[in-house]
Design an enzyme around this catalytic site. Structure first.
Site, PDB file in Angstrom:
ATOM      1  N   GLU B  60       0.863  -1.218  -0.064  1.00 59.07           N
ATOM      2  CA  GLU B  60      -0.035  -0.072   0.017  1.00 59.07           C
ATOM      3  C   GLU B  60       0.930   1.131   0.029  1.00 59.07           C
ATOM      4  O   GLU B  60       0.635   2.178  -0.754  1.00 59.07           O
ATOM      5  CB  GLU B  60      -0.953   0.005   1.414  1.00 59.07           C
ATOM      6  CG  GLU B  60      -2.193  -0.926   1.196  1.00 59.07           C
ATOM      7  CD  GLU B  60      -2.035  -2.281   1.633  1.00 59.07           C
ATOM      8  OE1 GLU B  60      -0.645  -2.791   1.857  1.00 59.07           O
ATOM      9  OE2 GLU B  60      -3.008  -3.292   1.464  1.00 59.07           O
ATOM     10  N   HIS B 129     -10.498  -4.396  11.081  1.00 61.19           N
ATOM     11  CA  HIS B 129     -11.281  -4.239   9.562  1.00 61.19           C
ATOM     12  C   HIS B 129     -12.535  -3.708   9.481  1.00 61.19           C
ATOM     13  O   HIS B 129     -13.282  -3.695   8.830  1.00 61.19           O
ATOM     14  CB  HIS B 129     -11.377  -5.751   9.082  1.00 61.19           C
ATOM     15  CG  HIS B 129     -10.101  -6.518   8.525  1.00 61.19           C
ATOM     16  ND1 HIS B 129      -8.903  -6.691   9.305  1.00 61.19           N
ATOM     17  CD2 HIS B 129      -9.938  -7.045   7.200  1.00 61.19           C
ATOM     18  CE1 HIS B 129      -7.991  -7.134   8.458  1.00 61.19           C
ATOM     19  NE2 HIS B 129      -8.569  -7.555   7.231  1.00 61.19           N
TER      20      HIS B 129
HETATM   21  C1  TPP Z   1      -2.372  -4.491   4.816  1.00 63.24           C
HETATM   22  C2  TPP Z   1      -3.412  -5.220   4.054  1.00 63.24           C
HETATM   23  N1  TPP Z   1      -3.715  -5.207   2.800  1.00 63.24           N
HETATM   24  C3  TPP Z   1      -4.476  -5.825   1.873  1.00 63.24           C
HETATM   25  C4  TPP Z   1      -5.253  -6.816   2.937  1.00 63.24           C
HETATM   26  C5  TPP Z   1      -6.390  -7.817   2.155  1.00 63.24           C
HETATM   27  N2  TPP Z   1      -5.832  -9.005   2.175  1.00 63.24           N
HETATM   28  C6  TPP Z   1      -6.008  -9.953   2.788  1.00 63.24           C
HETATM   29  S1  TPP Z   1      -5.334 -11.236   2.769  1.00 63.24           S
HETATM   30  C7  TPP Z   1      -4.557 -10.714   1.038  1.00 63.24           C
HETATM   31  C8  TPP Z   1      -3.648 -11.832   0.532  1.00 63.24           C
HETATM   32  C9  TPP Z   1      -2.672 -12.294   1.167  1.00 63.24           C
HETATM   33  O1  TPP Z   1      -1.768 -13.169   0.460  1.00 63.24           O
HETATM   34  P1  TPP Z   1      -0.811 -14.136   0.910  1.00 63.24           P
HETATM   35  O2  TPP Z   1       0.161 -13.337   2.009  1.00 63.24           O
HETATM   36  O3  TPP Z   1      -0.251 -14.825  -0.066  1.00 63.24           O
HETATM   37  O4  TPP Z   1      -1.415 -15.230   1.978  1.00 63.24           O
HETATM   38  P2  TPP Z   1      -2.636 -16.193   1.770  1.00 63.24           P
HETATM   39  O5  TPP Z   1      -3.900 -15.637   1.823  1.00 63.24           O
HETATM   40  O6  TPP Z   1      -2.412 -16.881   0.396  1.00 63.24           O
HETATM   41  O7  TPP Z   1      -2.569 -17.086   2.941  1.00 63.24           O
HETATM   42  C10 TPP Z   1      -4.921  -9.650   0.934  1.00 63.24           C
HETATM   43  C11 TPP Z   1      -4.444  -8.884  -0.067  1.00 63.24           C
HETATM   44  C12 TPP Z   1      -4.989  -6.876   4.123  1.00 63.24           C
HETATM   45  N3  TPP Z   1      -5.629  -7.638   4.980  1.00 63.24           N
HETATM   46  N4  TPP Z   1      -4.004  -6.167   4.847  1.00 63.24           N
END
Ligand code: TPP
Ligand code: MG
Lengths: 375, 332
Positions: B60, B129
């Protein structure tokens, strides 16, 4: 120990087109050292790993169901497809070691030592939940088992875990901190800052990346300029290792190795475990962005099925034993759900109980409709 | 006239503005292939390609700052932040940079960018959230912060934001995306940023809200009309700049006011509104100004606790009725 060639890819897994070169890669040794195979392991241990993996699988399936029935709310992310990684990582930690994870945390919570009952009660938002219903799916936490939280803000856990490792060295302890995260998380600023601090300050921490090749709908190749994530510590002189996360023994061996190095050397390490998300990002994600090939690939890489087949072939898992485990796990999950169902919701009178640890004058305890100055 | 959702209004407007101006590009997490976490950018990657609909890593601070940079060279980036909670990671680029470049360098370069992001509680998303922290941005000179409550406003205000030469934060709401309303066909209305609207006229009391609370206030007013209470509803629409005059004019007419806000009470948006009312309508006030806001706690996950902590139609109605009885008007 086993020869590395023997047990490629956890036994039955299909080749995945260059994503996985071997069972183990490392930034310091090309061969990646040795890892155990099924033949080197006591049957009891293998069966226990199998049982734990099945427990995660059934627990998560039940969770998905309860979510669809609106017994669970909010965001809900499952460990389906990551069972071998969860069990392998958790088996490498001692009870006194600390754990931080992201929001995909149910399996970790259970295998760091929380009871499935209390994890399920948390999912249901009930007062017997590990966080008394305050946290929900993304926020499992239990000081007793030293799981210091699932975190919903991507990357939020990284500086915290780093700080916990600082506290360990400050107190002169020999605990290790494990910080779990997803592949997508290695792109947030907190990742780079945490690695630098951990290396600079010589902290006993293992950053465990669960690389399911996707963050929501974005593949690693589309989000990371260095898609070999275990190499991303190089700029900070942190050694990284990649293992096949579908292979519980490979994960455990690599994790034990790095956790113990972190403990004795007081140094940070990176462990990347590759696996597949069997379903969407969260329970509500139909994952339409995935191609049929990708879905088939994930299914072909189901770690529970693979381990089951491996143990059957090795004669460790008999039909009888399999049924016994299946029944016991089914019972345990049903019991957890019953427990959650029967646990009371937290009382509204507790709404202001946890804003501050030290009581303070003039704290607001006003409900939405209350006037600021009551007569 | 067509009846469309708030979501559709945003999407259609984004698309139209991209067709209208090549300098408009979209950046954000999951806006392309995934088509948006809340599907606001559905179909846009297909239509406009990766150059103009750019999926970003989870970075971000990086991509919001990069958007500021593109705007400094004259592009018109529209950034989607998945929810306002994640804007906290980009807060330095928003407050220390986007909001400062124009003034700090003597007005040489404006920053024509939009940050779209939803707030809103009530979805059991837990403490991190479910925050309504638009105040942080509304506090900062140099930023413009707008908060549409209806599909028509969502379209007209997004259009205005994209064409504006300053950084504009457009606050959306998880609880409004599926709400429906009339939007004139082929509408080209460009909202005037900085203007509130009286969305329902009335004479007994003024009810003030923005975003989801403005929509909820309208519903409360409709219900109270059946009990012969005439509620005037003011939708703030713009949190910075703030249209104090519209608020004060209404209160001068009705003599009392209730403010409904989704954020926390202390130092919240309502505090600024209440202060403005006493400065501009002191002699007209027949009762203290009441605020209905979220209980001041990190929002719990459990449904009964969350429900109790959030403002609702019932809590707003209670505050309205109590205020009316304080000025001697009987209800029901
Ligand atoms: C700072 C922030 N940005 C965006 C999100 C929304 N978000 C939640 S999970 C996610 C994907 C994360 O992917 P990864 O780190 O690969 O973990 P996975 O879900 O695959 O276990 C996003 C973009 C968030 N929770 N926090
Ligand atoms: Mg991932």
């Amino acid at each position: 120990m086993a020869d590395t060639a023997k047990a490629k890819g956890g036994g039955t897994a299909k080749s995945t087109g260059g994503r996985r070169r071997s069972r183990k890669d490392s930034t310091t040794s090309a061969t990646g050292g040795t890892t155990s195979g099924v033949a080197d392991e006591k049957p009891d241990v293998l069966l226990d790993y199998y049982r734990r993996m099945v427990l995660v699988r059934r627990f998560e399936e039940r969770t998905g169901q309860a979510y669809t029935q609106a017994r669970i709310g909010g965001y809900c992310h499952l460990n389906l497809g990551e069972e071998a990684t969860v069990v392998g990582l958790m088996d490498s930690l001692k009870e006194r070691d600390y754990l931080y994870t992201n929001y995909r945390d149910h399996g970790y919570a259970i295998h760091k030592g929380m009871s499935p009952r209390r994890v399920m009660a948390e999912l249901y938002g009930r007062s017997d939940g590990v966080a008394k219903g305050w946290g929900g799916s993304m926020h499992m936490y239990d000081t007793e088992t030293r799981m210091l939280g699932g975190y919903g803000i991507v990357g939020g856990q990284l500086p915290l875990a780093t700080g916990a490792a600082l506290a360990v060295t400050y107190r002169g302890g020999d605990e290790v901190v494990m910080c779990q995260m997803g592949d997508g998380t290695t792109n947030i600023g907190a990742w780079h800052e945490s690695l630098n601090l951990a290396s600079l300050w010589n902290l006993p921490i293992v950053y465990a990346i669960v690389n399911n090749f996707t963050g929501m709908g974005t593949s690693v190749e589309r989000s990371s300029a260095e898609p070999d994530l275990y190499k991303r510590g190089s700029a900070f002189r942190i050694e990284g290792v990649r293992v096949d996360g579908r292979d519980v023994l490979a994960v455990r061996d690599a994790a034990v190795d790095l956790v113990e190095k972190a403990r004795s050397e007081k140094r940070p390490y990176i462990l990347e475990c590759t696996s597949y998300r069997l379903k969407g990002h969260s329970v509500v994600d139909p994952a339409k962005y995935r191609t049929e090939d990708q879905v088939a690939e994930a299914r072909a890489n189901d770690p529970v099925a693979a381990f089951e087949e491996q143990l059957e072939k090795a004669g460790v898992l008999t039909e009888e034993k399999k049924k016994e485990i299946a029944d016991a796990v089914k019972e345990e999950v049903a019991d957890a759900a019953d427990f959650a169902e029967n646990s009371p919701s937290p009382d509204v009178s507790t709404l202001f109980d946890y804003t501050y640890a030290t009581p303070v004058a003039n704290e607001s305890r006003r409900m939405p409709a209350d006037p600021v100055f009551a007569e | 006239m067509s009846v469309i959702t708030y979501r559709q209004a945003l999407r259609d407007t984004l698309r139209a503005e991209m067709l209208r101006d090549d300098n408009v590009l979209l950046l954000g997490e999951e806006i392309g292939l995934f088509e948006g976490s809340y599907k606001i950018t559905e179909g846009l990657l297909n239509e406009f390609g990766e150059q103009r609909v750019r999926d970003t890593p989870i970075s971000e601070e990086g991509f919001v700052g990069a958007a500021v940079g593109t705007a400094m060279l004259g592009l018109r980036p529209v950034v989607e932040l998945m929810t306002i909670n994640f804007s906290l990671i980009a807060v330095d680029q928003i407050i220390n940079h986007a909001a400062k470049v124009y003034g700090m360098f003597g007005g040489q370069t404006s920053v024509p960018m939009v940050i779209r992001t939803p707030g809103g509680g009530g979805q059991q998303l837990g403490a991190t959230h479910s925050q309504n922290i638009e105040l942080f941005y509304a506090f900062v000179p140099g930023l413009k912060v707008i908060a549409p409550s209806s599909p028509a406003d969502a379209a007209a205000m997004l259009r205005a934001a994209i064409r504006d030469d300053d950084p504009v934060m457009l606050l959306e709401n998880l609880g409004l995306y599926n709400s429906k309303g009339e939007v004139p066909d082929g509408d080209e209305t460009v909202a005037e940023i900085g203007r509130a609207a009286v969305t329902r006229e009335g004479s007994d009391i003024t009810l003030i809200g923005y975003s989801r609370m403005a929509a909820m206030s309208l519903r409360v007013a409709e219900e109270l009309a059946e009990q012969d209470v005439s509620v005037e509803v003011v939708d703030l629409r713009s949190l910075r700049p703030l249209d104090r005059q519209t608020v004060v004019d209404s209160v001068r007419k009705t003599g009392c006011a209730v403010i409904a806000e989704d954020d926390w009470l202390t130092y919240g948006i309502g505090a600024e509104i209440a202060a403005s009312i006493q400065e501009g309508a002191f002699d007209y006030l027949d009762a203290p100004v009441r605020r209905v806001a979220m209980a001041e706690v990190p929002l719990p996950y459990a449904k009964p606790l969350e429900n109790a902590a959030l403002p609702s139609a019932e809590s707003i109605t209670t505050a309205v009725k109590e205020t009316l009885s304080a000025v001697g008007k009987r209800v029901g």
